[in-house]
Motif scaffolding. Structure first.
Motif, PDB file in Angstrom:
ATOM      1  N   ILE A  77       0.861  -1.179   0.000  1.00 18.61           N
ATOM      2  CA  ILE A  77       0.000   0.000   0.000  1.00 18.61           C
ATOM      3  C   ILE A  77       0.893   1.222   0.000  1.00 18.61           C
ATOM      4  N   ARG A  78       0.799   1.996  -1.064  1.00 14.51           N
ATOM      5  CA  ARG A  78       1.620   3.209  -1.189  1.00 14.51           C
ATOM      6  C   ARG A  78       0.699   4.387  -1.411  1.00 14.51           C
ATOM      7  N   ALA A 215       3.493   5.583   3.259  1.00 15.60           N
ATOM      8  CA  ALA A 215       2.703   6.786   3.005  1.00 15.60           C
ATOM      9  C   ALA A 215       3.608   8.007   2.976  1.00 15.60           C
ATOM     10  N   ALA A 216       3.449   8.816   1.939  1.00 15.93           N
ATOM     11  CA  ALA A 216       4.237  10.046   1.770  1.00 15.93           C
ATOM     12  C   ALA A 216       3.287  11.232   1.734  1.00 15.93           C
ATOM     13  N   GLU A 229       7.371  12.428  -8.728  1.00 13.84           N
ATOM     14  CA  GLU A 229       7.243  11.280  -9.626  1.00 13.84           C
ATOM     15  C   GLU A 229       6.194  10.271  -9.157  1.00 13.84           C
ATOM     16  N   CYS A 230       5.826  10.325  -7.861  1.00 10.69           N
ATOM     17  CA  CYS A 230       4.705   9.486  -7.409  1.00 10.69           C
ATOM     18  C   CYS A 230       3.439   9.831  -8.181  1.00 10.69           C
ATOM     19  N   PHE A 231       3.336  11.080  -8.616  1.00  6.26           N
ATOM     20  CA  PHE A 231       2.168  11.558  -9.348  1.00  6.26           C
ATOM     21  C   PHE A 231       2.419  11.526 -10.865  1.00  6.26           C
ATOM     22  N   GLY A 232       3.613  11.065 -11.259  1.00  6.11           N
ATOM     23  CA  GLY A 232       3.975  11.018 -12.659  1.00  6.11           C
ATOM     24  C   GLY A 232       4.298   9.618 -13.104  1.00  6.11           C
ATOM     25  N   ARG A 237       2.127   2.842  -9.247  1.00  6.48           N
ATOM     26  CA  ARG A 237       2.518   2.189  -8.005  1.00  6.48           C
ATOM     27  C   ARG A 237       1.873   2.837  -6.778  1.00  6.48           C
ATOM     28  N   TRP A 238       1.432   4.061  -6.925  1.00  7.26           N
ATOM     29  CA  TRP A 238       0.972   4.841  -5.779  1.00  7.26           C
ATOM     30  C   TRP A 238      -0.493   5.240  -5.929  1.00  7.26           C
ATOM     31  N   ALA A 239      -1.199   5.229  -4.791  1.00 15.56           N
ATOM     32  CA  ALA A 239      -2.527   5.838  -4.742  1.00 15.56           C
ATOM     33  C   ALA A 239      -2.314   7.310  -4.400  1.00 15.56           C
ATOM     34  N   CYS A 240      -2.593   8.169  -5.341  1.00 20.70           N
ATOM     35  CA  CYS A 240      -2.242   9.590  -5.205  1.00 20.70           C
ATOM     36  C   CYS A 240      -3.478  10.454  -4.965  1.00 20.70           C
TER      37      CYS A 240
END
Length: 498
Positions: A77-78, A215-216, A229-232, A237-240
């Motif tokens: 879970i990211r 979680a970031a 890059e979590c949003f790119g 890989r990430w739930a943004c």
């Protein structure tokens, strides 16, 4: 066992304790109802408080992902949440930590942030508050650097540590293993955490059959780096989520409206601090948002730099809508002494400056020549020897075209060295506003105030007041130490190293 019956839960009451354990363990994969259960909502400190809708949504989604099946390294879970100010981010971080450690025996984790100050004074302080308010606070020992089980047999294996990041010491992140159990990793103000920390943390999360929650959180202050890059490119890989402060209940709507009026809804300032969006800063931007954010509202005591010269600066108003700014810098500390609207009464302004010079026992006063000639002349009539500074004069730095570029460059260096500025959004916007102009000879040149106004930006008077304090070498009249530099080899931190 809801809040009205909390009094029956006593640490030494075995029956009540077993019931408490049973109730809390019902929420092993249900962080939302865990948060509803363990805190006395509507009572005491939480009177009138409630879980906000965006917080509820994140907690429920984490639970749904856990209930859907085993969470391994490939399915960890990211969560990446970019947000504006005042939305309750730190509270959510604290709830996730307390849920993670309370509902899984021998859960382990690490919490870090962009700076040690942020980690200690914001993230960890908020966790301390919610731990104190929790119904099961006696399960865990809370210290300045860790929260861990009060069971002596588990204090090494059932814990979450606060770890300031270091690019030279990544062992704490590399050693984050807990096979067959639960691992939690929290990055707070993640935009400024270096890529190397992200890479080491990612490589450490390789245990099979392990619940992994990473979680970031943070204001999206940088338009590059791993948080962006979590949003790119890593969004698969990430739930943004990007949380707009305007949509969150309980935020300061009056302040938000002022920012919208002052900066505009599409400004980088408003995007970052309200809309939870990454800035569109031009490659030509001279001072980065990251550097200004690091200095913004930093608390330094003036007495820390009592050995350093005090330098007063005056940036007079250029046009009718500009303001006169009087500032003071001593070492790494800067403050605005006063701002007021354009005033053509040079004698009156000179008297105001003279009062500050006496009050602060200043070692030098620098005034912008643009509209400051009359102020300096008036100062001479009352026995003052102030120095005019021409932003257009030749620079002592061969890499700068003029004095203005030189002073701004030194200001940028000062910010990077740890300078502190007040929590002043106008000063913040002033510092990140100017862009560079490309030249064939490679010399540094900043756009003019007129060019900035053409782009819809205000004249950066407050930033210019800070920059003026780097105009010339200054020796202290009152102390033995000299703070600053040879005129053609400017080192504003020389005395700090001596």
């Amino acid at each position: 066992m809801r809040s009205g019956k909390r009094g029956c839960v006593l640490k030494n009451n075995r029956e009540a304790e077993l019931l408490l354990i049973k109730e809390i363990m019902k929420h092993k994969h249900d962080p939302y109802n865990f948060v509803r259960f363990v805190f006395s909502w509507g009572e005491g400190e939480l009177a009138g408080k409630k879980i906000r809708e965006w917080q509820k949504k994140v907690l429920i989604e984490i639970g749904e992902k856990l209930k859907a099946g085993s969470v391994t390294v490939m399915e960890a879970i990211r969560y990446a949440i970019a947000s504006g100010h005042g939305i309750g981010k730190s509270a959510l971080v604290a709830w996730i930590i307390l849920w993670a450690i309370s509902t899984f025996e021998d859960a382990k984790g690490v919490v870090t942030a962009n700076t040690e100050t942020q980690l200690k004074t914001k993230t960890w302080a908020e966790l301390a508050k919610w731990h104190r308010l929790s119904i099961n606070k006696h399960w865990f020992q809370f210290t300045a650097t860790a929260i861990f089980s009060t069971d002596k047999d588990h204090e090494k294996t059932w814990r979450i540590d606060m770890v300031p990041w270091s690019e030279r010491n990544t062992e704490a992140f590399a050693g984050l293993h807990n096979e067959g159990k639960r691992v939690i990793l929290i990055f707070d103000e993640a935009s400024a955490i270096p890529d190397i920390i992200w890479e080491v943390a990612e490589g450490a999360l390789t245990d099979e059959n392990t619940e992994i929650i990473w979680a970031a959180f943070g204001n999206p202050t940088r338009n590059t780096g791993r948080f962006k890059e979590c949003f790119g490119r890593f969004r698969h890989r990430w739930a943004c989520s990007q949380i707009d402060s305007r949509t969150v209940e309980g935020t300061n709507k009056a302040q938000i409206n002022q920012w919208e009026e002052d900066y505009g809804v599409d400004s980088d300032f408003f995007k970052v601090r309200v809309r939870g969006m990454f800035p569109n800063a031009s490659l030509k931007q001279f001072i980065s948002i990251e550097d200004v954010d690091a200095a913004y509202g930093k608390h330094l005591r003036e007495e820390q730099y009592s050995f350093a010269p005090k330098i007063i600066s005056v940036d007079p108003a250029w046009e009718g809508d500009d303001e006169i700014v009087i500032g003071l810098r001593q070492g790494l500390y800067f403050k605005i002494l006063r701002t007021f609207p354009k005033n053509d009464n040079d004698i009156q302004v000179a008297n105001i400056v003279a009062n500050y010079e006496d009050q602060e026992k200043a070692d030098a006063v620098f005034i912008d020549m643009g509209y400051g000639t009359g102020i300096v002349s008036a100062g001479k009539t009352i026995g003052r020897n102030w120095q005019l500074v021409s932003f257009a004069e030749k620079s002592g730095d061969l890499g700068c075209l003029n004095k203005r570029a030189e002073m701004w460059k030194l200001t940028r260096d000062w910010l990077k060295e740890g300078g502190a500025i007040p929590a002043d959004p106008i000063l913040h916007a002033d510092l990140v506003g100017p862009e560079t102009i490309s030249r064939l000879d490679g010399k540094l040149l900043l756009e003019s105030k007129k060019d900035m106004k053409r782009r819809g930006l205000a004249s950066p008077n407050r930033a210019d007041a800070l920059c003026l304090t780097f105009a010339h070498p200054v020796s202290s009249k009152y102390k033995k130490h000299k703070l600053e530099f040879a005129s053609n080899d400017f080192d504003p931190f020389a005395s700090l190293r001596s």
